[in-house]
Design a protein around this motif. Structure first.
Motif, PDB file in Angstrom:
ATOM      1  N   ARG A 172      23.342  32.316 -13.766  1.00 20.06           N
ATOM      2  CA  ARG A 172      22.693  33.372 -12.983  1.00 20.06           C
ATOM      3  C   ARG A 172      23.392  34.715 -13.193  1.00 20.06           C
ATOM      4  NH1 ARG A 172      18.890  32.098  -9.328  1.00 20.06           N
ATOM      5  NH2 ARG A 172      18.428  29.897  -8.958  1.00 20.06           N
ATOM      6  N   LYS A 173      24.693  34.669 -13.373  1.00 18.65           N
ATOM      7  CA  LYS A 173      25.429  35.920 -13.593  1.00 18.65           C
ATOM      8  C   LYS A 173      25.018  36.573 -14.913  1.00 18.65           C
ATOM      9  CE  LYS A 173      30.085  37.910 -13.945  1.00 18.65           C
ATOM     10  NZ  LYS A 173      29.825  39.004 -12.973  1.00 18.65           N
ATOM     11  N   ILE A 174      24.844  35.783 -15.960  1.00 16.14           N
ATOM     12  CA  ILE A 174      24.548  36.390 -17.259  1.00 16.14           C
ATOM     13  C   ILE A 174      23.120  36.923 -17.350  1.00 16.14           C
ATOM     14  CG2 ILE A 174      26.311  35.039 -18.436  1.00 16.14           C
ATOM     15  CD1 ILE A 174      24.131  33.260 -19.597  1.00 16.14           C
ATOM     16  N   VAL A 175      22.248  36.485 -16.413  1.00 14.21           N
ATOM     17  CA  VAL A 175      20.886  37.049 -16.384  1.00 14.21           C
ATOM     18  C   VAL A 175      20.662  37.896 -15.133  1.00 14.21           C
ATOM     19  CG1 VAL A 175      19.893  35.235 -17.808  1.00 14.21           C
ATOM     20  CG2 VAL A 175      19.908  34.954 -15.320  1.00 14.21           C
ATOM     21  N   ASN A 176      21.722  38.030 -14.315  1.00 14.72           N
ATOM     22  CA  ASN A 176      21.670  38.855 -13.108  1.00 14.72           C
ATOM     23  C   ASN A 176      20.536  38.435 -12.173  1.00 14.72           C
ATOM     24  OD1 ASN A 176      22.578  40.932 -11.411  1.00 14.72           O
ATOM     25  ND2 ASN A 176      21.129  42.415 -12.269  1.00 14.72           N
ATOM     26  N   LEU A 177      20.507  37.140 -11.831  1.00 17.16           N
ATOM     27  CA  LEU A 177      19.453  36.611 -10.960  1.00 17.16           C
ATOM     28  C   LEU A 177      20.089  35.974  -9.722  1.00 17.16           C
ATOM     29  CD1 LEU A 177      16.313  36.169 -10.943  1.00 17.16           C
ATOM     30  CD2 LEU A 177      16.802  33.842 -11.713  1.00 17.16           C
ATOM     31  N   PRO A 178      19.703  36.410  -8.507  1.00 15.57           N
ATOM     32  CA  PRO A 178      20.263  35.842  -7.269  1.00 15.57           C
ATOM     33  C   PRO A 178      19.957  34.353  -7.124  1.00 15.57           C
ATOM     34  CG  PRO A 178      19.068  37.889  -6.833  1.00 15.57           C
ATOM     35  CD  PRO A 178      18.745  37.493  -8.239  1.00 15.57           C
ATOM     36  N   PHE A 179      20.783  33.657  -6.371  1.00 15.19           N
ATOM     37  CA  PHE A 179      20.615  32.217  -6.174  1.00 15.19           C
ATOM     38  C   PHE A 179      19.294  31.866  -5.498  1.00 15.19           C
ATOM     39  CE2 PHE A 179      24.910  31.627  -7.475  1.00 15.19           C
ATOM     40  CZ  PHE A 179      25.084  30.270  -7.704  1.00 15.19           C
ATOM     41  N   ARG A 180      18.784  32.733  -4.680  1.00 19.92           N
ATOM     42  CA  ARG A 180      17.568  32.399  -3.931  1.00 19.92           C
ATOM     43  C   ARG A 180      16.318  32.424  -4.799  1.00 19.92           C
ATOM     44  NH1 ARG A 180      17.434  36.279   0.857  1.00 19.92           N
ATOM     45  NH2 ARG A 180      19.697  36.199   0.570  1.00 19.92           N
ATOM     46  N   GLU A 181      16.404  32.997  -5.989  1.00 15.13           N
ATOM     47  CA  GLU A 181      15.238  33.109  -6.869  1.00 15.13           C
ATOM     48  C   GLU A 181      15.212  31.996  -7.916  1.00 15.13           C
ATOM     49  OE1 GLU A 181      14.693  37.005  -8.493  1.00 15.13           O
ATOM     50  OE2 GLU A 181      15.353  37.996  -6.647  1.00 15.13           O
ATOM     51  N   GLU A 182      14.003  31.495  -8.209  1.00 12.67           N
ATOM     52  CA  GLU A 182      13.785  30.475  -9.238  1.00 12.67           C
ATOM     53  C   GLU A 182      14.747  29.298  -9.071  1.00 12.67           C
ATOM     54  OE1 GLU A 182      12.512  31.877 -13.200  1.00 12.67           O
ATOM     55  OE2 GLU A 182      13.302  33.829 -12.568  1.00 12.67           O
ATOM     56  N   ARG A 183      14.761  28.743  -7.878  1.00 12.89           N
ATOM     57  CA  ARG A 183      15.724  27.696  -7.537  1.00 12.89           C
ATOM     58  C   ARG A 183      15.590  26.459  -8.413  1.00 12.89           C
ATOM     59  NH1 ARG A 183      16.318  27.596  -0.983  1.00 12.89           N
ATOM     60  NH2 ARG A 183      17.690  25.863  -1.560  1.00 12.89           N
ATOM     61  N   GLU A 184      14.380  25.946  -8.559  1.00 16.98           N
ATOM     62  CA  GLU A 184      14.187  24.714  -9.317  1.00 16.98           C
ATOM     63  C   GLU A 184      14.501  24.922 -10.798  1.00 16.98           C
ATOM     64  OE1 GLU A 184      13.610  20.785 -10.016  1.00 16.98           O
ATOM     65  OE2 GLU A 184      13.724  21.794  -8.067  1.00 16.98           O
ATOM     66  N   LYS A 185      14.172  26.075 -11.314  1.00 17.87           N
ATOM     67  CA  LYS A 185      14.386  26.379 -12.728  1.00 17.87           C
ATOM     68  C   LYS A 185      15.864  26.316 -13.108  1.00 17.87           C
ATOM     69  CE  LYS A 185      13.396  29.963 -16.185  1.00 17.87           C
ATOM     70  NZ  LYS A 185      12.775  31.294 -16.398  1.00 17.87           N
ATOM     71  N   PHE A 186      16.741  26.769 -12.218  1.00 21.61           N
ATOM     72  CA  PHE A 186      18.170  26.828 -12.518  1.00 21.61           C
ATOM     73  C   PHE A 186      18.946  25.631 -11.971  1.00 21.61           C
ATOM     74  CE2 PHE A 186      17.150  31.105 -13.624  1.00 21.61           C
ATOM     75  CZ  PHE A 186      18.156  31.545 -14.465  1.00 21.61           C
ATOM     76  N   CYS A 187      18.287  24.760 -11.202  1.00 23.74           N
ATOM     77  CA  CYS A 187      18.973  23.637 -10.559  1.00 23.74           C
ATOM     78  C   CYS A 187      19.597  22.711 -11.605  1.00 23.74           C
ATOM     79  CB  CYS A 187      18.001  22.860  -9.681  1.00 23.74           C
ATOM     80  SG  CYS A 187      18.791  21.519  -8.775  1.00 23.74           S
ATOM     81  N   GLN A 188      20.854  22.404 -11.431  1.00 24.89           N
ATOM     82  CA  GLN A 188      21.591  21.586 -12.381  1.00 24.89           C
ATOM     83  C   GLN A 188      21.675  20.137 -11.895  1.00 24.89           C
ATOM     84  OE1 GLN A 188      22.933  22.847 -15.388  1.00 24.89           O
ATOM     85  NE2 GLN A 188      21.755  24.680 -14.838  1.00 24.89           N
ATOM     86  N   TYR A 189      20.738  19.314 -12.337  1.00 22.37           N
ATOM     87  CA  TYR A 189      20.801  17.898 -12.018  1.00 22.37           C
ATOM     88  C   TYR A 189      21.864  17.239 -12.907  1.00 22.37           C
ATOM     89  CZ  TYR A 189      16.454  18.687  -9.476  1.00 22.37           C
ATOM     90  OH  TYR A 189      15.522  19.155  -8.593  1.00 22.37           O
ATOM     91  N   HIS A 190      22.187  15.990 -12.606  1.00 28.38           N
ATOM     92  CA  HIS A 190      23.210  15.298 -13.385  1.00 28.38           C
ATOM     93  C   HIS A 190      22.849  15.259 -14.866  1.00 28.38           C
ATOM     94  CE1 HIS A 190      24.018  13.416  -9.323  1.00 28.38           C
ATOM     95  NE2 HIS A 190      25.117  14.064  -9.626  1.00 28.38           N
ATOM     96  N   VAL A 191      23.833  15.514 -15.693  1.00 32.79           N
ATOM     97  CA  VAL A 191      23.756  15.579 -17.161  1.00 32.79           C
ATOM     98  C   VAL A 191      22.695  16.556 -17.661  1.00 32.79           C
ATOM     99  CG1 VAL A 191      24.791  13.312 -17.536  1.00 32.79           C
ATOM    100  CG2 VAL A 191      22.311  13.478 -17.437  1.00 32.79           C
ATOM    101  N   ALA A 192      22.397  17.579 -16.871  1.00 33.04           N
ATOM    102  CA  ALA A 192      21.509  18.648 -17.335  1.00 33.04           C
ATOM    103  C   ALA A 192      22.180  19.373 -18.497  1.00 33.04           C
ATOM    104  CB  ALA A 192      21.205  19.626 -16.209  1.00 33.04           C
ATOM    105  N   ILE A 193      21.379  19.721 -19.501  1.00 33.91           N
ATOM    106  CA  ILE A 193      21.887  20.410 -20.684  1.00 33.91           C
ATOM    107  C   ILE A 193      21.456  21.872 -20.674  1.00 33.91           C
ATOM    108  CG2 ILE A 193      21.783  20.559 -23.212  1.00 33.91           C
ATOM    109  CD1 ILE A 193      21.282  17.531 -23.238  1.00 33.91           C
ATOM    110  N   ASN A 194      22.411  22.743 -20.922  1.00 32.09           N
ATOM    111  CA  ASN A 194      22.134  24.177 -21.073  1.00 32.09           C
ATOM    112  C   ASN A 194      22.665  24.608 -22.432  1.00 32.09           C
ATOM    113  OD1 ASN A 194      21.492  24.965 -18.012  1.00 32.09           O
ATOM    114  ND2 ASN A 194      23.259  23.600 -18.037  1.00 32.09           N
TER     115      ASN A 194
END
Length: 204
Positions: free
Chosen positions: A160-182
């Motif tokens: 979120r820091k590198i795209v400057n997006l607050p935690f409250r926005e696009e919650r599901e999109k950024f949610c890190q489930y177990h063994v999520a790959i980025n």
């Protein structure tokens, strides 16, 4: 020259099953967690990694140990990759927190941030710590393939820091489930997200 960085969230642990604030406390990987590690290893098994880094937490190390072995690499443990510190409630079950401070969980539901715990690390502090750590790793490995194992809140804070997006926005999109790959590319001192919180490979 582009540097490619794969950042994965650790696998499932007993602490997750028990719905604990698993920050700096460590917990045993579950049987399902071991299954998820196998699937992650299969997904990233064809990539030739040049360096492998992890939070010192055993759950984070265990998640990428097979990939490190496959690439004949030693995992470098970095304190800057640890999970958010949940202060005096670190390791508590959410149900225990709710009995004394129910507003903390309510805030988390509403704005996707955890704050108000005595002695805790703030979301901003986590983001800054992760950014500085991963920036240092990236600059030390220009043009290489890097694998990093870390934690849910910590990874999300960095992305979120590198795209400057607050935690409250696009919650599901950024949610890190177990063994999520980025997958993140690093070039000219900037990060670019190529693959975000992907767990679709688990369904293959």
């Amino acid at each position: 020259m582009k540097t490619k960085i794969w950042i994965v969230r650790h696998t499932e642990t007993i602490g997750n099953i028990e719905k604990r604030l698993t920050g700096r406390k460590d917990y045993e990987v579950t049987e399902n967690g071991r299954r998820l590690v196998n699937l992650l290893t299969q997904e990233l098994g064809n990539i030739k990694f040049d360096k492998v880094y992890s939070s010192p937490s055993t759950r984070a190390v265990a998640t990428i140990q097979p990939l490190a072995v496959k690439n004949k690499l030693t995992i470098e443990k970095i304190d800057g990759l640890v999970e958010m510190y949940f202060g005096i409630y670190d390791g508590w079950k959410w149900e225990e927190v709710d009995k004394v401070r129910p507003e903390i969980k309510e805030q988390q539901r509403n704005i996707n941030e955890i704050y108000g715990i005595p002695e805790q690390e703030t979301m901003e502090e986590v983001a800054e710590r992760m950014y500085k750590t991963i920036l240092q790793i990236a600059n030390a490995n220009i043009g290489k393939n890097i694998l990093i194992s870390s934690h849910g809140v910590a990874i999300e804070a960095f992305l979120r820091k590198i795209v400057n997006l607050p935690f409250r926005e696009e919650r599901e999109k950024f949610c890190q489930y177990h063994v999520a790959i980025n997958e993140v590319e690093f070039e000219n001192n900037a990060f670019f997200i190529q693959r975000l919180a992907d767990i679709s490979y688990l369904e293959k």
